[in-house]
Scaffold this motif. Structure first.
Motif, PDB file in Angstrom:
ATOM      1  N   GLU A   5       0.838  -1.204   0.000  1.00  0.00           N
ATOM      2  CA  GLU A   5       0.000   0.000   0.000  1.00  0.00           C
ATOM      3  C   GLU A   5       0.870   1.250   0.000  1.00  0.00           C
ATOM      4  OE1 GLU A   5      -3.881  -1.425   2.598  1.00  0.00           O
ATOM      5  OE2 GLU A   5      -2.023  -0.893   3.644  1.00  0.00           O
ATOM      6  N   PHE A   6       1.906   1.239   0.834  1.00  0.00           N
ATOM      7  CA  PHE A   6       2.826   2.372   0.901  1.00  0.00           C
ATOM      8  C   PHE A   6       3.489   2.600  -0.452  1.00  0.00           C
ATOM      9  CE2 PHE A   6       7.236   3.812   1.593  1.00  0.00           C
ATOM     10  CZ  PHE A   6       6.958   5.108   1.996  1.00  0.00           C
ATOM     11  N   GLN A   7       3.970   1.529  -1.044  1.00  0.00           N
ATOM     12  CA  GLN A   7       4.634   1.625  -2.338  1.00  0.00           C
ATOM     13  C   GLN A   7       3.690   2.209  -3.385  1.00  0.00           C
ATOM     14  OE1 GLN A   7       6.212  -2.102  -3.698  1.00  0.00           O
ATOM     15  NE2 GLN A   7       6.578  -1.338  -5.749  1.00  0.00           N
ATOM     16  N   GLN A   8       2.472   1.707  -3.431  1.00  0.00           N
ATOM     17  CA  GLN A   8       1.509   2.177  -4.426  1.00  0.00           C
ATOM     18  C   GLN A   8       1.202   3.668  -4.245  1.00  0.00           C
ATOM     19  OE1 GLN A   8      -2.388   0.436  -4.085  1.00  0.00           O
ATOM     20  NE2 GLN A   8      -2.968   1.061  -6.145  1.00  0.00           N
ATOM     21  N   LYS A   9       0.931   4.072  -3.015  1.00  0.00           N
ATOM     22  CA  LYS A   9       0.567   5.469  -2.750  1.00  0.00           C
ATOM     23  C   LYS A   9       1.748   6.409  -2.944  1.00  0.00           C
ATOM     24  CE  LYS A   9      -3.272   4.256   0.161  1.00  0.00           C
ATOM     25  NZ  LYS A   9      -4.363   4.967   0.749  1.00  0.00           N
ATOM     26  N   ALA A  10       2.906   6.035  -2.417  1.00  0.00           N
ATOM     27  CA  ALA A  10       4.085   6.890  -2.553  1.00  0.00           C
ATOM     28  C   ALA A  10       4.491   7.018  -4.016  1.00  0.00           C
ATOM     29  CB  ALA A  10       5.233   6.344  -1.717  1.00  0.00           C
ATOM     30  N   ASP A  11       4.486   5.901  -4.743  1.00  0.00           N
ATOM     31  CA  ASP A  11       4.859   5.958  -6.148  1.00  0.00           C
ATOM     32  C   ASP A  11       3.880   6.807  -6.964  1.00  0.00           C
ATOM     33  OD1 ASP A  11       7.271   4.577  -6.054  1.00  0.00           O
ATOM     34  OD2 ASP A  11       6.388   2.651  -6.603  1.00  0.00           O
ATOM     35  N   ALA A  12       2.606   6.773  -6.623  1.00  0.00           N
ATOM     36  CA  ALA A  12       1.627   7.624  -7.323  1.00  0.00           C
ATOM     37  C   ALA A  12       1.911   9.104  -7.055  1.00  0.00           C
ATOM     38  CB  ALA A  12       0.205   7.262  -6.895  1.00  0.00           C
ATOM     39  N   ILE A  13       2.226   9.424  -5.818  1.00  0.00           N
ATOM     40  CA  ILE A  13       2.563  10.814  -5.464  1.00  0.00           C
ATOM     41  C   ILE A  13       3.834  11.228  -6.200  1.00  0.00           C
ATOM     42  CG2 ILE A  13       3.319  12.316  -3.578  1.00  0.00           C
ATOM     43  CD1 ILE A  13       1.423  10.581  -1.748  1.00  0.00           C
ATOM     44  N   CYS A  14       4.812  10.359  -6.199  1.00  0.00           N
ATOM     45  CA  CYS A  14       6.080  10.647  -6.867  1.00  0.00           C
ATOM     46  C   CYS A  14       5.870  10.847  -8.366  1.00  0.00           C
ATOM     47  CB  CYS A  14       7.057   9.511  -6.628  1.00  0.00           C
ATOM     48  SG  CYS A  14       8.665   9.773  -7.377  1.00  0.00           S
ATOM     49  N   GLN A  15       5.053  10.020  -8.979  1.00  0.00           N
ATOM     50  CA  GLN A  15       4.813  10.130 -10.417  1.00  0.00           C
ATOM     51  C   GLN A  15       4.170  11.471 -10.759  1.00  0.00           C
ATOM     52  OE1 GLN A  15       5.870   7.727 -12.780  1.00  0.00           O
ATOM     53  NE2 GLN A  15       5.559   9.546 -14.029  1.00  0.00           N
ATOM     54  N   LYS A  16       3.245  11.917  -9.935  1.00  0.00           N
ATOM     55  CA  LYS A  16       2.589  13.212 -10.161  1.00  0.00           C
ATOM     56  C   LYS A  16       3.635  14.332 -10.136  1.00  0.00           C
ATOM     57  CE  LYS A  16      -1.197  16.137  -8.527  1.00  0.00           C
ATOM     58  NZ  LYS A  16      -0.577  17.406  -8.261  1.00  0.00           N
ATOM     59  N   SER A  17       4.494  14.305  -9.143  1.00  0.00           N
ATOM     60  CA  SER A  17       5.539  15.321  -9.048  1.00  0.00           C
ATOM     61  C   SER A  17       6.515  15.229 -10.222  1.00  0.00           C
ATOM     62  CB  SER A  17       6.292  15.172  -7.727  1.00  0.00           C
ATOM     63  OG  SER A  17       7.243  16.193  -7.598  1.00  0.00           O
ATOM     64  N   ARG A  18       6.900  14.027 -10.567  1.00  0.00           N
ATOM     65  CA  ARG A  18       7.816  13.823 -11.697  1.00  0.00           C
ATOM     66  C   ARG A  18       7.203  14.395 -12.979  1.00  0.00           C
ATOM     67  NH1 ARG A  18      10.505   8.074 -12.855  1.00  0.00           N
ATOM     68  NH2 ARG A  18      11.718   8.768 -11.082  1.00  0.00           N
ATOM     69  N   ASN A  19       5.904  14.164 -13.154  1.00  0.00           N
ATOM     70  CA  ASN A  19       5.224  14.678 -14.348  1.00  0.00           C
ATOM     71  C   ASN A  19       5.226  16.202 -14.396  1.00  0.00           C
ATOM     72  OD1 ASN A  19       4.680  12.052 -15.123  1.00  0.00           O
ATOM     73  ND2 ASN A  19       2.545  12.104 -14.469  1.00  0.00           N
ATOM     74  N   GLU A  20       5.298  16.844 -13.260  1.00  0.00           N
ATOM     75  CA  GLU A  20       5.365  18.303 -13.205  1.00  0.00           C
ATOM     76  C   GLU A  20       6.795  18.815 -13.387  1.00  0.00           C
ATOM     77  OE1 GLU A  20       3.645  19.072  -9.361  1.00  0.00           O
ATOM     78  OE2 GLU A  20       1.615  18.648 -10.058  1.00  0.00           O
ATOM     79  N   ILE A  21       7.751  18.146 -12.754  1.00  0.00           N
ATOM     80  CA  ILE A  21       9.132  18.642 -12.727  1.00  0.00           C
ATOM     81  C   ILE A  21       9.911  18.339 -14.016  1.00  0.00           C
ATOM     82  CG2 ILE A  21      11.378  18.398 -11.589  1.00  0.00           C
ATOM     83  CD1 ILE A  21       9.829  18.035  -8.952  1.00  0.00           C
ATOM     84  N   LEU A  22       9.792  17.150 -14.539  1.00  0.00           N
ATOM     85  CA  LEU A  22      10.624  16.777 -15.690  1.00  0.00           C
ATOM     86  C   LEU A  22      10.440  17.697 -16.899  1.00  0.00           C
ATOM     87  CD1 LEU A  22      10.788  12.889 -15.553  1.00  0.00           C
ATOM     88  CD2 LEU A  22      12.568  14.545 -15.000  1.00  0.00           C
ATOM     89  N   PRO A  23       9.225  18.082 -17.271  1.00  0.00           N
ATOM     90  CA  PRO A  23       9.116  19.004 -18.414  1.00  0.00           C
ATOM     91  C   PRO A  23       9.842  20.333 -18.172  1.00  0.00           C
ATOM     92  CG  PRO A  23       6.987  18.015 -17.957  1.00  0.00           C
ATOM     93  CD  PRO A  23       7.904  17.633 -16.822  1.00  0.00           C
ATOM     94  N   ALA A  24       9.826  20.812 -16.953  1.00  0.00           N
ATOM     95  CA  ALA A  24      10.502  22.077 -16.639  1.00  0.00           C
ATOM     96  C   ALA A  24      12.015  21.938 -16.685  1.00  0.00           C
ATOM     97  CB  ALA A  24      10.067  22.580 -15.261  1.00  0.00           C
TER      98      ALA A  24
END
Length: 159
Positions: A40-59
């Motif tokens: 559960e931790f892995q799933q939730k943390a990875d989802a949060i991380c992916q959202k941030s990655r999707n914001e940061i990488l294009p910049a």
């Protein structure tokens, strides 16, 4: 306008990845009965991380000038704050608490680096921006290791 080398742009991307990895490791390890299982931790943390990655990488792409660095650092700082807030709502498995404490110290340092990068770019200080980016790059392996120790698949695995 002062330019930042391609190496500087690559370091900026590395900084984004390191910040993201650090953030995933930053969730509070408070007590209580509502701890997440590892999966559960892995799933939730990875989802949060992916959202941030999707914001940061294009910049982080095509960072060539100090204006670009300032924009990137602003996006990274905003996304980092949102990610941290989301992660603080997670209760990781008990056996991950020590790693979370280490990660929180790492995150605090990376947060200071993101702010320093923004400030250097805003002041049009290319030398300081390169110095900050070099420091972040040196710490990238630590962020990756923390993500791996936490058993995460998205976060801490690099760009």
């Amino acid at each position: 306008m002062t330019t930042v080398s391609r190496a500087g742009a690559a370091v900026a991307l590395t900084a984004a990845v390191a910040l993201t990895a650090a953030l995933v490791a930053a969730g509070c390890g408070g007590g209580g009965d509502n701890r997440l299982s590892q999966s559960e931790f892995q799933q939730k943390a990875d989802a949060i991380c992916q959202k941030s990655r999707n914001e940061i990488l294009p910049a982080s792409k095509n960072v060539k000038t100090l204006t670009d660095v300032k924009k990137y650092a602003g996006v990274a700082a905003f996304s980092t704050a949102a990610e941290l807030k989301a992660l603080q709502g997670l209760k990781p498995p008990k056996d991950k608490e020590a790693t979370f404490k280490q990660a929180q110290a790492f995150l605090a340092d990376q947060g200071r680096s993101a702010q320093a990068l923004y400030n250097a770019a805003a002041a049009n200080d290319a030398a300081k921006a390169k110095q900050v980016l070099a420091g972040v790059q040196q710490k990238t392996a630590q962020g990756k290791a923390l993500g791996q120790q936490l058993g995460l698949k998205v976060c801490g695995q690099g760009g």
